[in-house]
Motif scaffolding. Sequence first.
Motif, PDB file in Angstrom:
ATOM      1  N   SER A  71      94.436  -8.269  24.861  1.00 17.99           N
ATOM      2  CA  SER A  71      93.224  -9.088  24.729  1.00 17.99           C
ATOM      3  C   SER A  71      93.499 -10.584  24.815  1.00 17.99           C
ATOM      4  N   THR A  72      94.749 -10.972  24.918  1.00 18.39           N
ATOM      5  CA  THR A  72      95.226 -12.363  24.840  1.00 18.39           C
ATOM      6  C   THR A  72      94.944 -12.975  23.467  1.00 18.39           C
ATOM      7  N   SER A  73      94.830 -12.120  22.450  1.00 22.55           N
ATOM      8  CA  SER A  73      94.846 -12.537  21.044  1.00 22.55           C
ATOM      9  C   SER A  73      93.807 -13.582  20.671  1.00 22.55           C
ATOM     10  N   PHE A  74      92.544 -13.177  20.623  1.00 23.90           N
ATOM     11  CA  PHE A  74      91.520 -14.046  20.031  1.00 23.90           C
ATOM     12  C   PHE A  74      91.753 -14.084  18.512  1.00 23.90           C
ATOM     13  N   ALA A  75      91.810 -12.909  17.875  1.00 25.59           N
ATOM     14  CA  ALA A  75      92.179 -12.743  16.460  1.00 25.59           C
ATOM     15  C   ALA A  75      91.339 -13.590  15.510  1.00 25.59           C
ATOM     16  N   ASN A  76      90.089 -13.877  15.869  1.00 22.77           N
ATOM     17  CA  ASN A  76      89.291 -14.816  15.101  1.00 22.77           C
ATOM     18  C   ASN A  76      87.813 -14.648  15.474  1.00 22.77           C
ATOM     19  N   PRO A  77      86.977 -14.142  14.565  1.00 23.52           N
ATOM     20  CA  PRO A  77      85.558 -13.954  14.899  1.00 23.52           C
ATOM     21  C   PRO A  77      84.838 -15.249  15.273  1.00 23.52           C
ATOM     22  N   ALA A  78      85.120 -16.344  14.586  1.00 27.19           N
ATOM     23  CA  ALA A  78      84.439 -17.609  14.890  1.00 27.19           C
ATOM     24  C   ALA A  78      84.786 -18.087  16.288  1.00 27.19           C
ATOM     25  N   VAL A  79      86.077 -18.058  16.617  1.00 21.87           N
ATOM     26  CA  VAL A  79      86.510 -18.495  17.943  1.00 21.87           C
ATOM     27  C   VAL A  79      85.959 -17.568  19.020  1.00 21.87           C
ATOM     28  N   THR A  80      85.881 -16.279  18.716  1.00 15.06           N
ATOM     29  CA  THR A  80      85.308 -15.325  19.676  1.00 15.06           C
ATOM     30  C   THR A  80      83.863 -15.696  19.992  1.00 15.06           C
ATOM     31  N   ILE A  81      83.084 -15.989  18.962  1.00 19.21           N
ATOM     32  CA  ILE A  81      81.689 -16.393  19.176  1.00 19.21           C
ATOM     33  C   ILE A  81      81.634 -17.696  19.966  1.00 19.21           C
ATOM     34  N   GLY A  82      82.462 -18.668  19.587  1.00 15.96           N
ATOM     35  CA  GLY A  82      82.456 -19.949  20.278  1.00 15.96           C
ATOM     36  C   GLY A  82      82.774 -19.826  21.752  1.00 15.96           C
ATOM     37  N   ASP A 127      81.477 -20.481  30.376  1.00 19.95           N
ATOM     38  CA  ASP A 127      81.751 -19.554  31.476  1.00 19.95           C
ATOM     39  C   ASP A 127      82.971 -20.055  32.253  1.00 19.95           C
ATOM     40  N   THR A 128      84.094 -20.139  31.541  1.00 21.01           N
ATOM     41  CA  THR A 128      85.327 -20.655  32.123  1.00 21.01           C
ATOM     42  C   THR A 128      86.471 -19.680  31.835  1.00 21.01           C
ATOM     43  N   PHE A 129      87.694 -20.111  32.091  1.00 23.43           N
ATOM     44  CA  PHE A 129      88.867 -19.249  31.963  1.00 23.43           C
ATOM     45  C   PHE A 129      88.954 -18.567  30.596  1.00 23.43           C
ATOM     46  N   ALA A 130      88.608 -19.259  29.533  1.00 21.67           N
ATOM     47  CA  ALA A 130      88.765 -18.730  28.177  1.00 21.67           C
ATOM     48  C   ALA A 130      87.526 -18.009  27.658  1.00 21.67           C
ATOM     49  N   GLY A 131      86.508 -17.857  28.477  1.00 23.67           N
ATOM     50  CA  GLY A 131      85.239 -17.312  28.009  1.00 23.67           C
ATOM     51  C   GLY A 131      85.257 -15.823  27.740  1.00 23.67           C
ATOM     52  N   ASP A 136      82.724 -32.121  32.534  1.00 25.55           N
ATOM     53  CA  ASP A 136      81.542 -32.343  33.354  1.00 25.55           C
ATOM     54  C   ASP A 136      80.826 -31.043  33.719  1.00 25.55           C
ATOM     55  N   LEU A 137      80.789 -30.119  32.764  1.00 21.28           N
ATOM     56  CA  LEU A 137      80.035 -28.877  32.927  1.00 21.28           C
ATOM     57  C   LEU A 137      78.779 -28.955  32.072  1.00 21.28           C
ATOM     58  N   ASP A 138      77.858 -28.034  32.297  1.00 20.12           N
ATOM     59  CA  ASP A 138      76.699 -27.953  31.408  1.00 20.12           C
ATOM     60  C   ASP A 138      77.171 -27.716  29.986  1.00 20.12           C
ATOM     61  N   ALA A 139      76.447 -28.248  29.025  1.00 18.46           N
ATOM     62  CA  ALA A 139      76.862 -28.133  27.626  1.00 18.46           C
ATOM     63  C   ALA A 139      77.064 -26.681  27.212  1.00 18.46           C
ATOM     64  N   VAL A 140      76.147 -25.826  27.612  1.00 13.42           N
ATOM     65  CA  VAL A 140      76.254 -24.394  27.315  1.00 13.42           C
ATOM     66  C   VAL A 140      76.180 -23.614  28.611  1.00 13.42           C
ATOM     67  N   THR A 141      77.238 -22.842  28.880  1.00 10.85           N
ATOM     68  CA  THR A 141      77.251 -21.946  30.037  1.00 10.85           C
ATOM     69  C   THR A 141      77.778 -20.607  29.544  1.00 10.85           C
ATOM     70  N   PHE A 142      76.873 -19.700  29.216  1.00 14.59           N
ATOM     71  CA  PHE A 142      77.291 -18.426  28.632  1.00 14.59           C
ATOM     72  C   PHE A 142      78.212 -17.676  29.597  1.00 14.59           C
ATOM     73  N   SER A 143      79.285 -17.157  29.036  1.00 21.11           N
ATOM     74  CA  SER A 143      80.308 -16.507  29.849  1.00 21.11           C
ATOM     75  C   SER A 143      79.817 -15.195  30.457  1.00 21.11           C
ATOM     76  N   HIS A 144      80.338 -14.884  31.633  1.00 20.52           N
ATOM     77  CA  HIS A 144      80.079 -13.594  32.282  1.00 20.52           C
ATOM     78  C   HIS A 144      81.336 -12.730  32.318  1.00 20.52           C
ATOM     79  N   VAL A 178      89.546 -23.868  25.125  1.00 20.58           N
ATOM     80  CA  VAL A 178      88.667 -23.884  26.297  1.00 20.58           C
ATOM     81  C   VAL A 178      89.087 -24.981  27.266  1.00 20.58           C
ATOM     82  N   GLY A 179      89.352 -26.169  26.738  1.00 16.91           N
ATOM     83  CA  GLY A 179      89.719 -27.287  27.611  1.00 16.91           C
ATOM     84  C   GLY A 179      90.995 -27.035  28.388  1.00 16.91           C
ATOM     85  N   SER A 180      92.016 -26.483  27.725  1.00 15.79           N
ATOM     86  CA  SER A 180      93.268 -26.199  28.429  1.00 15.79           C
ATOM     87  C   SER A 180      93.081 -25.079  29.448  1.00 15.79           C
ATOM     88  N   GLY A 181      92.150 -24.165  29.159  1.00 20.16           N
ATOM     89  CA  GLY A 181      91.854 -23.118  30.132  1.00 20.16           C
ATOM     90  C   GLY A 181      91.198 -23.684  31.381  1.00 20.16           C
TER      91      GLY A 181
END
Length: 244
Positions: A176-187, A192-196, A116-124, A25-28
């Motif tokens: 899909s750009t290879s999430f390949a991971n249910p935990a990471v997908t949920i995270g 609501d950023t590039f990797a969301g 410096d974003l809100d702690a939780v910003t659900f992706s759109h 997420v940070g690199s995104g």
Amino acid sequence: MHAIALWRRLLAEFAGTALLVTAVVGSGIMAATLSPDDVGLQLLENSVATAFALGALILTFGPVSGAHFNPVVSAADWFLGRRARTGLTATDLAGYTVAQVAGAIGGSILANLMFDLDAVTFSHKDRSAGHLWLGEVVATTGLLLLIFALARSGRSAVAPAGVGAYIGAAYWFTSSTSFANPAVTIGRAFTDTFAGIAPASVPGFVVAQLVGLLAGVGLLLALYPRPRGNPDRQEEPKKAVEIR
């Protein structure tokens, strides 16, 4: 029976998964900031950072927990080792899965706060489409085949480089750009950023990843029916592994 206490292994899985998602997420976020008008360059920056971070995290946490960072990897480890009782137990698997999901959510929150974003910003960002789900099946199948092929052929030492290289490449060759991971997908639904990924898109990705789990284990058993060294003992060599 594992020599390392379960709580230590769970802590390693939590911390490792959290740092992995923080890297994704940070690199995104950084990529979108540095290259706002070039999506291709953003993906390159995101994939390179993720690949290197993943390799480093496997080296760091592998000796403690195996560095799964991924429920499908843990599930495969449990399934393949259950006959000889060399893999995770059912209790271990449940604990690993909870730690990985919690870590992934925590990692996403940490990345949001660092920038410096809100702690939780659900992706759109909607990622609901058949071709994306197919990409996740391919990505997950290949990941599991690589991880356990290295383990069963006695080459676990190269897992950090191999897994990092695979994930870095799969960013580009899967739709899909290879999430390949249910935990990471949920995270990644928590930013609501590039990797969301939009929360509504998460179930489709997770189902595709579970299909990849079945396909990956099936291919592995066909190609590597027994670990190297003892044809009569179904035992997985100690491995350091994951994923994104």
